[in-house]
Design a protein around this motif. Structure first.
Motif, PDB file in Angstrom:
ATOM      1  N   THR A  50      38.386  69.165  39.964  1.00 15.12           N
ATOM      2  CA  THR A  50      39.657  69.296  40.733  1.00 15.12           C
ATOM      3  C   THR A  50      40.421  68.097  40.248  1.00 15.12           C
ATOM      4  O   THR A  50      40.019  66.827  40.509  1.00 15.12           O
ATOM      5  CB  THR A  50      39.703  69.542  42.300  1.00 15.12           C
ATOM      6  N   CYS A  79      44.984  70.072  40.930  1.00 15.62           N
ATOM      7  CA  CYS A  79      45.378  70.190  42.329  1.00 15.62           C
ATOM      8  C   CYS A  79      46.429  69.083  42.791  1.00 15.62           C
ATOM      9  O   CYS A  79      46.196  68.037  42.986  1.00 15.62           O
ATOM     10  CB  CYS A  79      44.147  69.934  42.979  1.00 15.62           C
ATOM     11  N   VAL A  98      46.718  74.490  41.903  1.00 17.81           N
ATOM     12  CA  VAL A  98      46.573  74.793  43.189  1.00 17.81           C
ATOM     13  C   VAL A  98      47.754  73.654  43.762  1.00 17.81           C
ATOM     14  O   VAL A  98      47.613  72.572  43.599  1.00 17.81           O
ATOM     15  CB  VAL A  98      45.438  74.845  43.908  1.00 17.81           C
ATOM     16  N   LYS A 100      48.504  71.382  46.586  1.00 16.54           N
ATOM     17  CA  LYS A 100      47.929  70.944  47.755  1.00 16.54           C
ATOM     18  C   LYS A 100      48.674  71.434  49.295  1.00 16.54           C
ATOM     19  O   LYS A 100      49.757  71.425  49.231  1.00 16.54           O
ATOM     20  CB  LYS A 100      47.747  69.416  47.944  1.00 16.54           C
ATOM     21  N   LEU A 107      42.248  76.733  47.242  1.00 16.11           N
ATOM     22  CA  LEU A 107      41.273  76.189  46.470  1.00 16.11           C
ATOM     23  C   LEU A 107      40.035  76.418  46.270  1.00 16.11           C
ATOM     24  O   LEU A 107      39.172  76.626  45.423  1.00 16.11           O
ATOM     25  CB  LEU A 107      41.419  74.481  46.735  1.00 16.11           C
ATOM     26  N   LYS A 110      39.549  79.760  44.391  1.00 13.98           N
ATOM     27  CA  LYS A 110      39.676  79.509  43.027  1.00 13.98           C
ATOM     28  C   LYS A 110      38.205  78.975  42.632  1.00 13.98           C
ATOM     29  O   LYS A 110      37.670  79.268  41.433  1.00 13.98           O
ATOM     30  CB  LYS A 110      40.716  78.715  42.572  1.00 13.98           C
TER      31      LYS A 110
END
Length: 129
Positions: A50, A79, A98, A100, A107, A110
């Motif tokens: 991430t 992210c 994504v 936040k 998240l 995914k």
């Protein structure tokens, strides 16, 4: 156990994500910047990354490009707090994007989808060619 590398310059975000994802049964390693992340990838061999976009030094988008040079097939989820980067051409190299929030369900979904090998029904980035 699947290993996830969390790359974010904000310590509280790293700690929050670490706690949330460890609760899901993942092994977590963290990096506060892209340089550290690039060093950790060959050492730790994470199953997924991430990656924050806005970080001091090189941006997450530059780090994403370097990750693809190291291991093109390593799944990367951008992210970030900024939805505007989603339209950047360089963001297309990510597997997902994504935004936040205090709710980590998107998240987690995914991540689960990547690990279960299910392609997303509604892809959140334009297709890579």
């Amino acid at each position: 156990m699947k290993k996830i590398l969390i790359v974010d310059d904000e310590e509280h975000i790293r700690l929050l994500l670490q706690e949330e994802l460890e609760d899901e049964g993942y092994q977590i390693i963290t990096a506060a910047d892209g340089e550290t992340a690039l060093r950790l990838i060959p050492e730790e061999k994470p199953d997924l990354v991430t990656l924050d976009i806005k970080m001091p030094g090189e941006s997450g988008l530059m780090i994403l490009r370097k990750i693809r040079e190291i291991d093109y097939n390593l799944p990367v989820i951008l992210c970030t707090a900024y939805s505007s980067y989603k339209t950047y051409f360089s963001a297309v190299a990510a597997d997902h994007y994504v935004v936040k929030s205090s709710d980590f369900s998107e998240l987690k979904e995914k991540i689960r989808g990547i690990f279960e090998g299910h392609p997303p029904q509604d892809r959140d980035l334009p297709e890579r060619s």
